[in-house]
Design a protein around this motif. Structure first.
Motif, mmCIF file in Angstrom:
data_model
loop_
_atom_site.group_PDB
_atom_site.id
_atom_site.type_symbol
_atom_site.label_atom_id
_atom_site.label_comp_id
_atom_site.label_asym_id
_atom_site.label_seq_id
_atom_site.Cartn_x
_atom_site.Cartn_y
_atom_site.Cartn_z
ATOM 1 N N LYS A 181 5.940 -2.667 -2.068
ATOM 2 C CA LYS A 181 6.801 -1.542 -1.673
ATOM 3 C C LYS A 181 6.818 -0.398 -2.672
ATOM 4 O O LYS A 181 7.197 0.711 -2.339
ATOM 5 C CB LYS A 181 8.218 -2.036 -1.430
ATOM 6 N N SER A 182 6.400 -0.654 -3.925
ATOM 7 C CA SER A 182 6.385 0.425 -4.918
ATOM 8 C C SER A 182 5.089 1.235 -4.870
ATOM 9 O O SER A 182 4.927 2.206 -5.594
ATOM 10 C CB SER A 182 6.606 -0.131 -6.326
ATOM 11 N N GLN A 183 4.178 0.842 -3.997
ATOM 12 C CA GLN A 183 2.914 1.572 -3.811
ATOM 13 C C GLN A 183 3.133 2.624 -2.725
ATOM 14 O O GLN A 183 3.600 2.297 -1.642
ATOM 15 C CB GLN A 183 1.858 0.549 -3.408
ATOM 16 N N PRO A 184 2.818 3.888 -2.990
ATOM 17 C CA PRO A 184 3.146 4.957 -2.038
ATOM 18 C C PRO A 184 2.092 5.205 -0.950
ATOM 19 O O PRO A 184 2.166 6.199 -0.254
ATOM 20 C CB PRO A 184 3.299 6.178 -2.935
ATOM 21 N N TRP A 185 1.116 4.347 -0.812
ATOM 22 C CA TRP A 185 0.121 4.516 0.243
ATOM 23 C C TRP A 185 -0.019 3.225 1.040
ATOM 24 O O TRP A 185 0.345 2.146 0.581
ATOM 25 C CB TRP A 185 -1.236 4.936 -0.326
ATOM 26 N N ASP A 186 -0.547 3.363 2.257
ATOM 27 C CA ASP A 186 -0.790 2.221 3.141
ATOM 28 C C ASP A 186 -2.265 1.837 3.163
ATOM 29 O O ASP A 186 -2.601 0.676 3.394
ATOM 30 C CB ASP A 186 -0.335 2.549 4.568
ATOM 31 N N TYR A 187 -3.134 2.839 2.953
ATOM 32 C CA TYR A 187 -4.587 2.630 2.987
ATOM 33 C C TYR A 187 -5.249 3.449 1.889
ATOM 34 O O TYR A 187 -4.662 4.395 1.374
ATOM 35 C CB TYR A 187 -5.170 3.069 4.345
ATOM 36 N N VAL A 188 -6.493 3.090 1.598
ATOM 37 C CA VAL A 188 -7.301 3.825 0.634
ATOM 38 C C VAL A 188 -8.547 4.331 1.352
ATOM 39 O O VAL A 188 -9.239 3.559 2.032
ATOM 40 C CB VAL A 188 -7.728 2.916 -0.545
ATOM 41 N N ARG A 189 -8.822 5.635 1.231
ATOM 42 C CA ARG A 189 -10.031 6.213 1.817
ATOM 43 C C ARG A 189 -11.020 6.486 0.691
ATOM 44 O O ARG A 189 -10.705 7.154 -0.287
ATOM 45 C CB ARG A 189 -9.741 7.498 2.569
ATOM 46 N N ASP A 190 -12.227 5.933 0.868
ATOM 47 C CA ASP A 190 -13.332 6.157 -0.059
ATOM 48 C C ASP A 190 -14.484 6.695 0.771
ATOM 49 O O ASP A 190 -15.144 5.932 1.477
ATOM 50 C CB ASP A 190 -13.708 4.850 -0.767
#
Length: 114
Positions: A58-67
């Motif tokens: 919950k302390s991570q501000p993103w749901d996915y990572v785009r590379d």
């Protein structure tokens, strides 16, 4: 600070690269620094980032990572940090005149976890 003719700006972007809202949710975009437009033409730029990349759950501000064109639910944090930092370094090389702007980067204080 008026006496010295100094203006300070704090622009909080702890991941250096952009977090954007897409249909799938909040996406950490490892290839994009649109926020960098706010950093242009400064006399001094100070960046500090690594600590924020370790946040999960919950302390991570993103749901996915785009590379690039790939979208991941998560990614090894050192790999993501390396890719994001490479994007940041390319931005600095392309947008900062070292004869006019000093750039400082600190990843993390050695005593941060004590």
């Amino acid at each position: 600070m008026q006496d010295y003719g100094v203006t300070l700006f704090m622009f909080r972007t702890p991941y250096l690269v952009d977090i954007v809202r897409e249909n799938v949710g909040r996406v950490l975009n490892l290839d994009s620094i649109n926020a960098g437009n706010s950093w242009k033409d400064m006399d001094v730029l100070i960046f500090n980032s690594w600590h924020w990349w370790t946040h999960t759950g919950k302390s991570q501000p993103w749901d996915y990572v785009r590379d690039g064109t790939n979208l991941y639910k998560d990614m090894d944090r050192l790999t993501a940090f390396y890719k994001g930092l490479s994007t940041w370094a390319n931005w600095v090389d392309s947008n900062v005149d070292p004869s006019k702007t000093k750039v400082f980067f600190q990843g993390i204080s050695p005593t941060h976890y004590q």
